[in-house]
Design a protein around this motif. Structure first.
Motif, PDB file in Angstrom:
ATOM      1  N   ALA A 293       0.815  -1.211   0.000  1.00 38.14           N
ATOM      2  CA  ALA A 293       0.000   0.000   0.000  1.00 38.14           C
ATOM      3  C   ALA A 293       0.848   1.259   0.000  1.00 38.14           C
ATOM      4  O   ALA A 293       0.496   2.260  -0.635  1.00 38.14           O
ATOM      5  N   MET A 294       2.008   1.227   0.712  1.00 33.57           N
ATOM      6  CA  MET A 294       2.819   2.443   0.791  1.00 33.57           C
ATOM      7  C   MET A 294       3.343   2.845  -0.586  1.00 33.57           C
ATOM      8  O   MET A 294       3.518   4.034  -0.874  1.00 33.57           O
ATOM      9  N   TYR A 295       3.568   1.855  -1.462  1.00 34.97           N
ATOM     10  CA  TYR A 295       4.108   2.161  -2.786  1.00 34.97           C
ATOM     11  C   TYR A 295       3.015   2.647  -3.739  1.00 34.97           C
ATOM     12  O   TYR A 295       3.234   3.568  -4.527  1.00 34.97           O
ATOM     13  N   TYR A 296       1.828   2.016  -3.685  1.00 32.24           N
ATOM     14  CA  TYR A 296       0.806   2.542  -4.592  1.00 32.24           C
ATOM     15  C   TYR A 296       0.154   3.810  -4.050  1.00 32.24           C
ATOM     16  O   TYR A 296      -0.443   4.563  -4.809  1.00 32.24           O
TER      17      TYR A 296
ATOM     18  N   GLY B 155       1.223   5.858  -6.959  1.00 32.41           N
ATOM     19  CA  GLY B 155      -0.040   5.813  -7.685  1.00 32.41           C
ATOM     20  C   GLY B 155      -0.910   7.009  -7.357  1.00 32.41           C
ATOM     21  O   GLY B 155      -1.122   7.892  -8.195  1.00 32.41           O
ATOM     22  N   LEU B 156      -1.378   7.069  -6.108  1.00 30.63           N
ATOM     23  CA  LEU B 156      -2.161   8.222  -5.673  1.00 30.63           C
ATOM     24  C   LEU B 156      -1.337   9.497  -5.765  1.00 30.63           C
ATOM     25  O   LEU B 156      -1.829  10.541  -6.203  1.00 30.63           O
ATOM     26  N   GLY B 157      -0.044   9.411  -5.384  1.00 34.76           N
ATOM     27  CA  GLY B 157       0.824  10.584  -5.402  1.00 34.76           C
ATOM     28  C   GLY B 157       1.089  11.140  -6.782  1.00 34.76           C
ATOM     29  O   GLY B 157       1.483  12.301  -6.926  1.00 34.76           O
ATOM     30  N   ALA B 158       0.885  10.312  -7.815  1.00 36.73           N
ATOM     31  CA  ALA B 158       1.111  10.764  -9.189  1.00 36.73           C
ATOM     32  C   ALA B 158      -0.076  11.546  -9.748  1.00 36.73           C
ATOM     33  O   ALA B 158       0.038  12.188 -10.791  1.00 36.73           O
ATOM     34  N   LYS B 159      -1.204  11.494  -9.053  1.00 41.95           N
ATOM     35  CA  LYS B 159      -2.368  12.254  -9.505  1.00 41.95           C
ATOM     36  C   LYS B 159      -2.176  13.740  -9.197  1.00 41.95           C
ATOM     37  O   LYS B 159      -1.493  14.108  -8.243  1.00 41.95           O
TER      38      LYS B 159
ATOM     39  N   ARG C 204       0.423  14.686  -4.564  1.00 39.83           N
ATOM     40  CA  ARG C 204       1.750  14.179  -4.236  1.00 39.83           C
ATOM     41  C   ARG C 204       1.983  14.119  -2.733  1.00 39.83           C
ATOM     42  O   ARG C 204       2.438  13.102  -2.196  1.00 39.83           O
ATOM     43  N   GLN C 205       1.687  15.199  -2.030  1.00 34.58           N
ATOM     44  CA  GLN C 205       1.937  15.235  -0.593  1.00 34.58           C
ATOM     45  C   GLN C 205       1.035  14.290   0.182  1.00 34.58           C
ATOM     46  O   GLN C 205       1.499  13.577   1.073  1.00 34.58           O
ATOM     47  N   ILE C 206      -0.237  14.272  -0.159  1.00 31.85           N
ATOM     48  CA  ILE C 206      -1.165  13.396   0.551  1.00 31.85           C
ATOM     49  C   ILE C 206      -0.800  11.937   0.331  1.00 31.85           C
ATOM     50  O   ILE C 206      -0.901  11.101   1.240  1.00 31.85           O
ATOM     51  N   GLY C 207      -0.335  11.601  -0.869  1.00 31.85           N
ATOM     52  CA  GLY C 207       0.086  10.238  -1.148  1.00 31.85           C
ATOM     53  C   GLY C 207       1.275   9.830  -0.300  1.00 31.85           C
ATOM     54  O   GLY C 207       1.306   8.730   0.258  1.00 31.85           O
ATOM     55  N   CYS C 208       2.248  10.731  -0.171  1.00 34.88           N
ATOM     56  CA  CYS C 208       3.441  10.442   0.635  1.00 34.88           C
ATOM     57  C   CYS C 208       3.098  10.333   2.120  1.00 34.88           C
ATOM     58  O   CYS C 208       3.600   9.456   2.832  1.00 34.88           O
ATOM     59  N   VAL C 209       2.242  11.231   2.597  1.00 40.60           N
ATOM     60  CA  VAL C 209       1.846  11.215   4.015  1.00 40.60           C
ATOM     61  C   VAL C 209       1.091   9.931   4.353  1.00 40.60           C
ATOM     62  O   VAL C 209       1.359   9.275   5.370  1.00 40.60           O
ATOM     63  N   LEU C 210       0.150   9.551   3.500  1.00 41.02           N
ATOM     64  CA  LEU C 210      -0.615   8.330   3.742  1.00 41.02           C
ATOM     65  C   LEU C 210       0.275   7.094   3.688  1.00 41.02           C
ATOM     66  O   LEU C 210       0.062   6.130   4.445  1.00 41.02           O
ATOM     67  N   ALA C 211       1.287   7.107   2.817  1.00 41.61           N
ATOM     68  CA  ALA C 211       2.217   5.975   2.732  1.00 41.61           C
ATOM     69  C   ALA C 211       2.995   5.812   4.032  1.00 41.61           C
ATOM     70  O   ALA C 211       3.182   4.691   4.530  1.00 41.61           O
TER      71      ALA C 211
ATOM     72  N   GLY D 259      -6.244   4.616  -1.024  1.00 39.19           N
ATOM     73  CA  GLY D 259      -5.442   4.322  -2.213  1.00 39.19           C
ATOM     74  C   GLY D 259      -6.155   3.414  -3.187  1.00 39.19           C
ATOM     75  O   GLY D 259      -6.160   3.660  -4.406  1.00 39.19           O
ATOM     76  N   VAL D 260      -6.778   2.344  -2.680  1.00 38.58           N
ATOM     77  CA  VAL D 260      -7.491   1.392  -3.550  1.00 38.58           C
ATOM     78  C   VAL D 260      -8.633   2.074  -4.288  1.00 38.58           C
ATOM     79  O   VAL D 260      -8.800   1.903  -5.501  1.00 38.58           O
ATOM     80  N   LEU D 261      -9.432   2.863  -3.573  1.00 39.72           N
ATOM     81  CA  LEU D 261     -10.566   3.536  -4.207  1.00 39.72           C
ATOM     82  C   LEU D 261     -10.109   4.611  -5.190  1.00 39.72           C
ATOM     83  O   LEU D 261     -10.688   4.761  -6.275  1.00 39.72           O
ATOM     84  N   ALA D 262      -9.055   5.361  -4.830  1.00 37.97           N
ATOM     85  CA  ALA D 262      -8.548   6.405  -5.730  1.00 37.97           C
ATOM     86  C   ALA D 262      -7.975   5.808  -7.008  1.00 37.97           C
ATOM     87  O   ALA D 262      -8.014   6.444  -8.071  1.00 37.97           O
ATOM     88  N   LEU D 263      -7.456   4.586  -6.915  1.00 40.67           N
ATOM     89  CA  LEU D 263      -6.831   3.932  -8.072  1.00 40.67           C
ATOM     90  C   LEU D 263      -7.729   2.849  -8.667  1.00 40.67           C
ATOM     91  O   LEU D 263      -7.251   1.995  -9.415  1.00 40.67           O
TER      92      LEU D 263
END
Length: 496
Positions: A143-146, A150-154, A158-165, A449-453
């Motif tokens: 999950a930390m990688y996607y 994944g989410l961070g690439a939207k 970027r920041q929210i993806g890194c924080v959630l990871a 992450g799953v729902l966003a992707l």
């Protein structure tokens, strides 16, 4: 101080595993089922053939990778994932669900599992699609990688993806010491003491030594052990449970009726508030369904990502089978054993036995096996819990690697091994509470992450279906990263 921690934890845990958490899990399962066009229903025969069926027909599935290859086989990844998911929850958890939610909880456990299949499928698809190689040449995914890539690439994420990871990794490390370590070894020690009189400190020493021999050898050694333990322990328990089911086959109709009546009855057991019975059944069924197979928590994807597979959907199907085997098969057998044993009033759902947890299951087994019943359950819990420790040691180490780097993993492993001893010898009421909460907290960033992707998962699935079922010659979607996609396309020797 401990009372304050417990109170705070109770509030957080109540939020996570209350209506919000359960609704989020259920919604995610429904969304991923719709996005993937009911894959678990439409292609049932196909994923059965491509998973457990292929173990007997395709040498790539079980063939061990070479010494220079840091990945593991698809069957090893399944066994390591099942090692972590088939644990005390399949015995103690189901007993607790029936005691607290009545027979109807079993129905809602099935519903959660049916939709959870696609949540687990989606996690594995994303895990393979966004995985990378670490400094040791091992695949690292989860999950930390996607979340990050994944989410961070939207756009704007970027920041929210890194924080959630980072949050997911922190929760995973903390949960690994609780639900994946001390609570499991404590169950082993308690059952070995009550069934065979073995002192808890002796069990602690043995478990710590055995864990060190396996865990310090790395994932390949963990996978090598789990691929031997898991089939044996699952078969042992299933055969024992099936013997009881066959001898109690005359109760099958009554058991099924009580499950469905309990699931939809508006009258609570014992004359309680109207409507409370169905709410309790749903809550406990969903909780135990989620905890037994861990779909939606983002845990097992970390070992599935180490598979030598190329196709994300192929590993996704192993995720479907994982939930099927854990909940639909093993948990259902436990439920039938309890409900057909005469220890539960099938009309009202009230308990006749005063036992709880493993004691209730042991008493149910004793109705057929006599004094051997509790000993059988003690051995089953020993195997189930120890394999869970091995599986979660990998989950925690991968999360620790994400936070602190590959070289720091050995520090985590040493601390993890030490904690197996303390888990056997200390009271763990608070640890159980904390581990449940941290385990549940893993769910929130993972499901975001799953729902966003979900669109990405849908595209990968559609690509696979068009190629496999409709003869399309389009390029497969192996990876989100061009360099890995190219390498996988060129590497025709890897199992697909």
């Amino acid at each position: 101080m401990l009372e304050t921690i417990a109170n705070v934890n109770g509030i957080v845990g109540g939020v996570v595993w209350g209506t919000f958490g359960i609704a989020l899990l259920f919604i995610a399962g429904i969304v991923m089922t719709v996005v993937n066009k009911g894959f678990q229903f439409r292609h049932f025969a196909f994923w059965i053939k491509e998973t457990i069926g292929s173990v007997f027909t395709d040498r790539h599935i079980t063939r061990h990778t070479g010494k220079e290859d840091k990945s593991i086989s698809q069957f090893q990844s399944l066994c390591t994932a099942l090692a972590a998911t088939i644990g005390t929850g399949n015995i103690v958890g189901i007993a607790t669900a029936i005691i607290s939610g009545g027979p109807g909880a079993v129905f809602w456990m099935w519903i959660m599992a049916i939709f959870g299949m696609m949540t687990n499928y989606s996690e594995n698809v994303l895990g393979i699609f966004y995985r990378r190689k670490n400094d040791n040449g091992e695949w690292s995914g989860g999950a930390m990688y996607y979340l990050r890539d994944g989410l961070g690439a939207k756009k704007g994420c970027r920041q929210i993806g890194c924080v959630l990871a980072v949050l997911f990794s922190c929760f995973c490390v903390l949960a690994s010491f609780g639900i994946g370590n001390m609570s499991q070894t404590n169950s082993i020690a308690g059952n070995m003491n009550s069934a065979f009189g073995v002192p808890t400190y002796v069990t602690g020493i043995v478990i710590a030594v055995l864990s060190a021999l396996v865990i310090l050898g790395g994932l390949k050694r963990v996978a090598s052990v789990t691929e031997k333990i898991v089939p044996f322990m699952a078969l042992l328990y299933i055969v024992g449970a099936l013997v009881i089911c066959i001898l109690h086959v005359g109760m099958f109709g009554e058991v099924i009726t009580s499950i469905f009546k309990g699931a939809f009855s508006l009258k609570a057991a014992g004359g309680g508030v109207v409507g409370y019975g169905i709410k309790t059944a749903i809550t406990w069924g969903f909780k135990r369904g989620a905890f037994s197979n861990e779909a939606g928590l983002g845990s097992s994807v970390m070992v599935h990502s180490n598979s030598n597979v190329k196709e994300p959907v192929r590993q996704g199907m192993w995720g479907i089978f994982e939930v099927f085997a854990d909940t639909i098969v093993v948990c259902s057998l436990t439920a039938f054993v309890i409900l057909s044993s005469g220890l539960v009033n099938l009309e009202t759902g009230e308990m006749i036995s005063a036992n709880a947890g493993s004691g209730l299951v042991g008493e149910a087994f004793a109705t057929v096996f006599g004094g051997l019943g509790p000993k059988f359950i003690a051995i089953a819990i020993l195997l189930f819990a120890y394999s869970t420790v091995l599986g979660w040691s990998h989950y925690g180490s991968k999360a620790f690697e994400y936070l602190f780097g590959t070289k720091a993993m050995v520090v985590y492993k040493v601390v993890f091994i030490i904690m197996t001893f303390f888990g056997c010898t200390m009271s763990l009421d608070l640890a159980w509470e904390l581990s449940d909460t941290f385990n549940g907290l893993m769910m929130i960033p993972n499901l975001i992450g799953v729902l966003a992707l979900s669109g990405t998962v849908g595209k990968i699935t559609s690509n696979y279906v068009r190629r496999k079922f409709h003869g399309s010659d389009e390029a497969p979607m192996y990876s989100a990263f061009p360099e890995i996609q190219k390498a996988q396309m060129e590497n025709t020797d890897s199992a697909e």
